[in-house]
Structure formats: C-alpha cells, structure tokens
Design a protein around this motif. Structure first.
Motif, PDB file in Angstrom:
ATOM      1  N   ALA A   1      21.957 -53.190  -7.262  1.00 13.58           N
ATOM      2  CA  ALA A   1      23.154 -52.434  -7.623  1.00 13.58           C
ATOM      3  C   ALA A   1      24.312 -52.837  -6.715  1.00 13.58           C
ATOM      4  O   ALA A   1      24.144 -52.950  -5.495  1.00 13.58           O
ATOM      5  CB  ALA A   1      22.898 -50.935  -7.511  1.00 13.58           C
ATOM      6  N   VAL A   2      25.477 -53.058  -7.313  1.00 12.29           N
ATOM      7  CA  VAL A   2      26.687 -53.411  -6.573  1.00 12.29           C
ATOM      8  C   VAL A   2      27.837 -52.602  -7.161  1.00 12.29           C
ATOM      9  O   VAL A   2      28.119 -52.710  -8.360  1.00 12.29           O
ATOM     10  CB  VAL A   2      27.003 -54.919  -6.669  1.00 12.29           C
ATOM     11  N   ASP A   3      28.494 -51.822  -6.339  1.00 11.77           N
ATOM     12  CA  ASP A   3      29.572 -50.971  -6.840  1.00 11.77           C
ATOM     13  C   ASP A   3      30.865 -51.776  -6.944  1.00 11.77           C
ATOM     14  O   ASP A   3      31.745 -51.713  -6.089  1.00 11.77           O
ATOM     15  CB  ASP A   3      29.754 -49.755  -5.930  1.00 11.77           C
ATOM     16  N   ASP A   4      30.938 -52.555  -8.018  1.00 12.57           N
ATOM     17  CA  ASP A   4      32.096 -53.409  -8.272  1.00 12.57           C
ATOM     18  C   ASP A   4      32.356 -53.387  -9.771  1.00 12.57           C
ATOM     19  O   ASP A   4      31.417 -53.479 -10.569  1.00 12.57           O
ATOM     20  CB  ASP A   4      31.797 -54.846  -7.804  1.00 12.57           C
ATOM     21  N   PRO A   5      33.623 -53.274 -10.190  1.00  8.79           N
ATOM     22  CA  PRO A   5      33.912 -53.194 -11.628  1.00  8.79           C
ATOM     23  C   PRO A   5      33.529 -54.445 -12.406  1.00  8.79           C
ATOM     24  O   PRO A   5      33.407 -54.391 -13.632  1.00  8.79           O
ATOM     25  CB  PRO A   5      35.425 -52.958 -11.672  1.00  8.79           C
ATOM     26  N   GLY A   6      33.311 -55.570 -11.713  1.00  9.56           N
ATOM     27  CA  GLY A   6      32.883 -56.781 -12.381  1.00  9.56           C
ATOM     28  C   GLY A   6      31.383 -56.985 -12.362  1.00  9.56           C
ATOM     29  O   GLY A   6      30.908 -58.102 -12.583  1.00  9.56           O
ATOM     30  N   TYR A   7      30.637 -55.910 -12.136  1.00  7.06           N
ATOM     31  CA  TYR A   7      29.169 -55.985 -12.052  1.00  7.06           C
ATOM     32  C   TYR A   7      28.587 -54.900 -12.944  1.00  7.06           C
ATOM     33  O   TYR A   7      29.097 -53.775 -12.992  1.00  7.06           O
ATOM     34  CB  TYR A   7      28.728 -55.796 -10.601  1.00  7.06           C
ATOM     35  N   ALA A   8      27.508 -55.214 -13.651  1.00  7.31           N
ATOM     36  CA  ALA A   8      27.012 -54.311 -14.700  1.00  7.31           C
ATOM     37  C   ALA A   8      26.220 -53.127 -14.165  1.00  7.31           C
ATOM     38  O   ALA A   8      26.115 -52.100 -14.836  1.00  7.31           O
ATOM     39  CB  ALA A   8      26.157 -55.094 -15.693  1.00  7.31           C
ATOM     40  N   ILE A   9      25.623 -53.230 -12.986  1.00 10.06           N
ATOM     41  CA  ILE A   9      24.795 -52.151 -12.431  1.00 10.06           C
ATOM     42  C   ILE A   9      25.495 -51.610 -11.196  1.00 10.06           C
ATOM     43  O   ILE A   9      25.403 -52.182 -10.108  1.00 10.06           O
ATOM     44  CB  ILE A   9      23.385 -52.660 -12.071  1.00 10.06           C
ATOM     45  N   ARG A  10      26.197 -50.515 -11.353  1.00  9.94           N
ATOM     46  CA  ARG A  10      27.035 -50.006 -10.267  1.00  9.94           C
ATOM     47  C   ARG A  10      26.259 -49.132  -9.283  1.00  9.94           C
ATOM     48  O   ARG A  10      26.546 -49.139  -8.080  1.00  9.94           O
ATOM     49  CB  ARG A  10      28.202 -49.200 -10.850  1.00  9.94           C
ATOM     50  N   THR A  11      25.318 -48.326  -9.787  1.00 11.21           N
ATOM     51  CA  THR A  11      24.549 -47.431  -8.921  1.00 11.21           C
ATOM     52  C   THR A  11      23.082 -47.477  -9.317  1.00 11.21           C
ATOM     53  O   THR A  11      22.732 -47.851 -10.440  1.00 11.21           O
ATOM     54  CB  THR A  11      25.036 -45.968  -9.024  1.00 11.21           C
ATOM     55  N   ARG A  12      22.233 -47.070  -8.380  1.00 11.70           N
ATOM     56  CA  ARG A  12      20.796 -47.077  -8.625  1.00 11.70           C
ATOM     57  C   ARG A  12      20.150 -45.846  -8.018  1.00 11.70           C
ATOM     58  O   ARG A  12      20.370 -45.528  -6.846  1.00 11.70           O
ATOM     59  CB  ARG A  12      20.169 -48.330  -8.011  1.00 11.70           C
ATOM     60  N   LEU A  13      19.368 -45.132  -8.827  1.00 12.45           N
ATOM     61  CA  LEU A  13      18.494 -44.080  -8.325  1.00 12.45           C
ATOM     62  C   LEU A  13      17.071 -44.626  -8.334  1.00 12.45           C
ATOM     63  O   LEU A  13      16.593 -45.103  -9.366  1.00 12.45           O
ATOM     64  CB  LEU A  13      18.550 -42.827  -9.210  1.00 12.45           C
ATOM     65  N   ALA A  14      16.397 -44.593  -7.190  1.00 10.84           N
ATOM     66  CA  ALA A  14      15.008 -45.038  -7.093  1.00 10.84           C
ATOM     67  C   ALA A  14      14.125 -43.823  -6.868  1.00 10.84           C
ATOM     68  O   ALA A  14      14.483 -42.908  -6.118  1.00 10.84           O
ATOM     69  CB  ALA A  14      14.850 -46.039  -5.951  1.00 10.84           C
ATOM     70  N   PHE A  15      12.960 -43.813  -7.490  1.00  6.39           N
ATOM     71  CA  PHE A  15      12.067 -42.656  -7.388  1.00  6.39           C
ATOM     72  C   PHE A  15      10.655 -43.106  -7.733  1.00  6.39           C
ATOM     73  O   PHE A  15      10.458 -44.142  -8.386  1.00  6.39           O
ATOM     74  CB  PHE A  15      12.512 -41.539  -8.347  1.00  6.39           C
ATOM     75  N   PRO A  16       9.629 -42.365  -7.307  1.00  6.53           N
ATOM     76  CA  PRO A  16       8.254 -42.771  -7.612  1.00  6.53           C
ATOM     77  C   PRO A  16       7.894 -42.487  -9.067  1.00  6.53           C
ATOM     78  O   PRO A  16       8.411 -41.556  -9.692  1.00  6.53           O
ATOM     79  CB  PRO A  16       7.421 -41.905  -6.654  1.00  6.53           C
ATOM     80  N   ALA A  17       6.986 -43.309  -9.606  1.00  7.40           N
ATOM     81  CA  ALA A  17       6.476 -43.079 -10.952  1.00  7.40           C
ATOM     82  C   ALA A  17       5.880 -41.678 -11.042  1.00  7.40           C
ATOM     83  O   ALA A  17       5.258 -41.188 -10.095  1.00  7.40           O
ATOM     84  CB  ALA A  17       5.421 -44.120 -11.295  1.00  7.40           C
ATOM     85  N   HIS A  18       6.060 -41.044 -12.192  1.00 14.89           N
ATOM     86  CA  HIS A  18       5.614 -39.654 -12.330  1.00 14.89           C
ATOM     87  C   HIS A  18       4.711 -39.439 -13.534  1.00 14.89           C
ATOM     88  O   HIS A  18       4.502 -38.298 -13.970  1.00 14.89           O
ATOM     89  CB  HIS A  18       6.833 -38.722 -12.418  1.00 14.89           C
ATOM     90  N   ASP A  19       4.144 -40.549 -14.078  1.00 10.46           N
ATOM     91  CA  ASP A  19       3.270 -40.412 -15.241  1.00 10.46           C
ATOM     92  C   ASP A  19       1.878 -40.975 -14.993  1.00 10.46           C
ATOM     93  O   ASP A  19       1.159 -41.275 -15.946  1.00 10.46           O
ATOM     94  CB  ASP A  19       3.901 -41.098 -16.459  1.00 10.46           C
ATOM     95  N   ASP A  20       1.477 -41.105 -13.715  1.00  9.26           N
ATOM     96  CA  ASP A  20       0.155 -41.622 -13.355  1.00  9.26           C
ATOM     97  C   ASP A  20      -0.142 -42.911 -14.107  1.00  9.26           C
ATOM     98  O   ASP A  20      -1.114 -43.009 -14.849  1.00  9.26           O
ATOM     99  CB  ASP A  20      -0.925 -40.574 -13.646  1.00  9.26           C
ATOM    100  N   PRO A  21       0.686 -43.957 -13.923  1.00  6.88           N
ATOM    101  CA  PRO A  21       0.529 -45.176 -14.718  1.00  6.88           C
ATOM    102  C   PRO A  21      -0.797 -45.873 -14.457  1.00  6.88           C
ATOM    103  O   PRO A  21      -1.338 -45.838 -13.347  1.00  6.88           O
ATOM    104  CB  PRO A  21       1.711 -46.043 -14.269  1.00  6.88           C
ATOM    105  N   ALA A  22      -1.315 -46.523 -15.502  1.00 12.12           N
ATOM    106  CA  ALA A  22      -2.617 -47.166 -15.412  1.00 12.12           C
ATOM    107  C   ALA A  22      -2.625 -48.304 -14.409  1.00 12.12           C
ATOM    108  O   ALA A  22      -3.669 -48.618 -13.833  1.00 12.12           O
ATOM    109  CB  ALA A  22      -3.027 -47.683 -16.795  1.00 12.12           C
ATOM    110  N   ASP A  23      -1.477 -48.939 -14.192  1.00 10.90           N
ATOM    111  CA  ASP A  23      -1.424 -50.058 -13.255  1.00 10.90           C
ATOM    112  C   ASP A  23      -1.074 -49.617 -11.838  1.00 10.90           C
ATOM    113  O   ASP A  23      -0.740 -50.431 -10.988  1.00 10.90           O
ATOM    114  CB  ASP A  23      -0.455 -51.132 -13.734  1.00 10.90           C
TER     115      ASP A  23
END
Length: 473
Positions: A395-417
């Motif tokens: 994530a890069v907070d720049d108007p010329g970049y597509a991903i401005r912000t990022r929320l990261a968090f742990p998986a919450h559906d007990d994934p098989a992998d």
C-alpha cells in the motif's frame, strides 16, 4: 478508482490537468507500461486497470481493476454492469447478436464518474433476453462474482466457481493449479456433477488473461472428463501475446473443439528487464529497516458500535456458485434482494453519506448484489463495494497508486491450508457506515478480534451473515 480516466501507453495522466492515473506511481518507478489493443466496448486497457506492487516473488506488479470491486471500493452497479457487459460479449459470440450500443458509452461515462451512468449501464444490460443454455465457470477468489454476472447475462446458464474451501459431504469433481497465484489449491465441488456433464458451451471467466495458461489447463482437464464442442474464455482484460493465442488455437485443434476469447479490452503489459529484482528492492526500500520510520499505528480500540442485520436469507438458496447456481436460484435471489437491502438500510440509522459493503474473499456475488440493491434503496448515499482478500499487496498513499491503504488481520474462517494474514484495501475513515457481508464459516469468534476490530475503529459496522450451503440443504 472510478473517475480516474486512462493514461497513455507511457503511463501518464488522463489529459492535461486531469487526475493522476492509478498506475503512474508504478510506471514511474518500475518502468511498467500498458499498451492498448482492441477496445470492443470503447474502454481501453488503461481505463480499466491501475497498477500496484505485489508482495510476491514471482510477479512484481499487480493489475488493479477499476470495475471488479475486489481491491478498490466501487459503485456496485458499475461492477455488476461490467460483468453483464462481459456476458453480453459472450452472448454475442455464442448467438451472433449485438451488445446494446449504449452500453459502451455508459461504461466509459461510469468510469469517468458521470452521475447515473453506472445504474444506466446495469439497467440497459438487465433488459430481458432469451436465455442461453451454457455452463459458466469462474475462478476463485477474484472472479467468483464476475463469473456469476456473466452467467446472469446468459439467463439460462448454470454457474460454478472453484474454491479453496473443502466442504464436508461434497466430493471434488477435479482440481487445478493457478500458476501465478500465491495460494494455488483449487477445488470444484458441484452439488450435482451431472450439471457439468453436458455438451453445451462452457464459458471460463477470470478477471484477466495474462498468458491464458490457467484457463487452457482447465479446459484440457475438464475436456478429458467430459468432452464438449465449444469453449469461450471471458475476461475483463486480455493481455495475451501472439504465442499465447497460438497455444489456444493449437489446443482447440488437438481437442477437436472451438475455443474463442472475449474481453472488454485487450493490450499488453510491457515489463523491463530485471522487473522482479527491482520490485523486491522497491518493496524492501518502503518496508525494510532502511525505510523511513512509519507513523505509529493507531490502536485498534473498536470505538464504533457493531450491529447485525437479519437478512432472512431465502431457505435453500445457495450463497453463491461454490456448489452450483441455477437459473431458478438467480430468479429467487432477484426477487428477495430489495427486501434484504431494505433490512440493511433500516439498520444503518441516520446521518451517513458513504457506505461500504465489504464482502469476504470468495463470497463476492451475494455482497455485490446486496450492495447493488442497497445503492438503489439509498439514492442519496454513495454506496461502494469491495471484498477482503488473501492477496498481499504493498500500500502506498499516493494518488497515482491503486492501493492507498491496507488493513491486515488474521484469517477468521479456519482455512484448510492453515492460518494466515488477510487484507482489506482502500478501506478508510472516509466511510461512515460499513456493512460486512460474510458467510457462516467466516462468522466466528476470530472475526471480532481481527477484521471487525479494525473496521469498527473506522465507522459503525453492520454484519450481514449469509448462510452457507450444507450437503443436506
């Protein structure tokens, strides 16, 4: 990303004084260039995508769609309309009919942020047409709703998408490996395998065709189980080169089948030598020890309230295409959407202007259709739609970049992998209501201390749980 316009092939801005293209930052630093090709509906490649940098050793760049609603919160009527438009191109290839001429103009107007254009795009493509019998297959996680939308445009199509989630009681029909993905295990889990065992056209839908290898591998594997005469590859953007197209033609000849391809726009991504090393160095410079110190992270205190919307999801209606979705399911969902949207709207209270409907990984279609109906129910609000994802992106907070912000968090559906980090992009305090649409396996205790805590630090949150199909349902 809507309203950003498109760049030149050199990766500039959309006209003098216009807003920055949401790929200019990557183009400037890594030398990535987009070159437009065919524009069958009027929009060019660079109108439909921006660029970001992957946290992935095999691919430095990521094309970020302006119409997919995965990473960028987007008007849901534009997302659904773009999917229906792609389905219209499929219909034209299968049935020798024309896509409504107004649709392309509505698409470009919607991309430019013209009021009412997204709804007009959706509406003109929702006009009744004769149903076409076909099998539509979508790729998880990114194209699950896109594939649904293509199937909707055909009217009589059966829809199935791949899944990374094993489900007790469902036997795998087959699996395949998505070569460039960071999480490659995929399963096909149709409730009724006979729905796949028919010689009707099969449409394989992904958000982009880069080389086409994944789709051709899928065709070869499925053809070995049940041969059919006609396949169509459908994608928002087609980036294949001459060798890739020749490979498709060679497979068609070897199988004795017809294989066509359609896309909203075509072109190519031009990558300089050493792009992988440059991408890794760029990520390291922004995230490693030598990077400038990051601002202290705000504590996740969960200041805003959380409520639940009781959807009364129709009994027996699948939450999507993981186990198959029939035309009768589609008709039933359409009937109940306004009621469920009104339920969500009634619970949002007063004093809001921007609402995000956030879906959950593969669960993209139900949240999209709920968001679309909510946008219709709240004409004075700006309703947007996106989903969480497994894909790690810088994530890069720049108007010329597509991903401005990022929320990261742990998986919450007990994934098989196994456990892992998950992400929600471009979700910020600019939204004053958030609706999180999640399926049953994702609505767990782990949700509260992870994603939910991060969302409720931004705005009041409404949880809308869609029940997942069981083997005995």
């Amino acid at each position: 990303m809507t309203g950003t316009g498109g760049p030149s092939a050199a990766g500039g801005t959309a006209g003098t004084g216009g807003p920055a293209w949401a790929g200019a930052w990557v183009a400037d630093r890594l030398g990535v260039r987009l070159a437009d090709g065919a524009r069958p509906v009027g929009a060019g490649l660079s109108d439909l995508v921006g660029l970001a940098v992957r946290r992935n050793p095999r691919r430095a760049h990521l094309l970020v769609s302006a119409v997919l609603g995965k990473h960028v919160p987007t008007d849901p009527r534009l997302v659904y309309g773009a999917g229906l438009l792609l389905g219209g191109l499929v219909r034209a290839r299968l049935h020798d009919v024309d896509v409504p001429s107004r649709a392309g103009a509505f698409l470009t107007d919607a991309l430019d942020g013209a009021p009412g254009a997204a709804a007009a795009l959706r509406d003109v493509l929702s006009e009744p047409q004769d149903p076409l019998d076909a099998i539509v297959f979508g790729y998880a996680e990114t194209a699950t709703a896109l594939g649904h939308s293509v199937a909707d445009a055909l009217g009589g199509a059966y829809y199935l998408h791949s899944t990374r989630r094993p489900v007790p009681g469902f036997t795998a029909y087959g699996g395949f490996e998505e070569e460039h993905s960071h999480a490659t295990s995929h399963l096909l889990l149709p409730a009724n395998p006979a729905d796949l065992d028919r010689d009707v056209p099969m449409v394989l839908v992904d958000d982009e065709l880069s080389t086409g290898r994944t789709v051709l591998n899928t065709i070869e594997a499925l053809h070995a189980v049940r041969p059919r005469r006609h396949y169509v590859l459908a994608a928002l953007v087609d980036l294949r080169g001459d060798e890739d197209r020749a490979r498709m033609d060679a497979l068609a000849a070897r199988l004795g089948a017809r294989i066509d391809a359609v896309a909203l726009a075509a072109g190519r991504v031009e990558l300089p030598d050493g792009i992988l090393d440059a991408g890794r160095a760029l990520v390291a410079s922004l995230t490693g020890p030598a990077a400038a110190p990051a601002a202290p992270a705000a504590p996740v205190t969960g200041a805003f309230p959380v409520t639940r919307a009781r959807l009364d999801w129709p009994s027996g209606l699948p939450d999507g295409g993981r186990h198959g979705f029939l035309p009768s399911h589609r008709a039933r969902l359409d009937k109940d959407l306004p009621r469920m949207a009104d339920t969500i709207a009634d619970g949002l209270g007063d004093g809001f202007s921007r609402v995000l409907v956030l879906g959950f990984e593969e669960l993209m279609y139900a949240p999209l259709r709920l968001a679309e109906a909510l946008a219709d129910a709240l004409p004075d609000a700006d309703v947007r739609y996106s989903t969480t994802t497994r894909s790690p992106v810088l994530a890069v907070d720049d108007p010329g970049y597509a991903i401005r912000t990022r929320l990261a968090f742990p998986a919450h559906d007990d994934p098989a992998d196994g456990p892992g980090e998950r992400y929600a992009y471009n979700v910020s305090a600019g939204f004053d209501r958030i609706v999180f649409a999640v399926d049953g396996p994702g609505d767990t205790g782990a949700l509260a201390g992870g994603l939910l805590a991060r969302l409720r630090a931004l705005a009041p949150v409404t949880i809308a749980t869609v029940p997942s199909r069981r083997r005995d349902a």
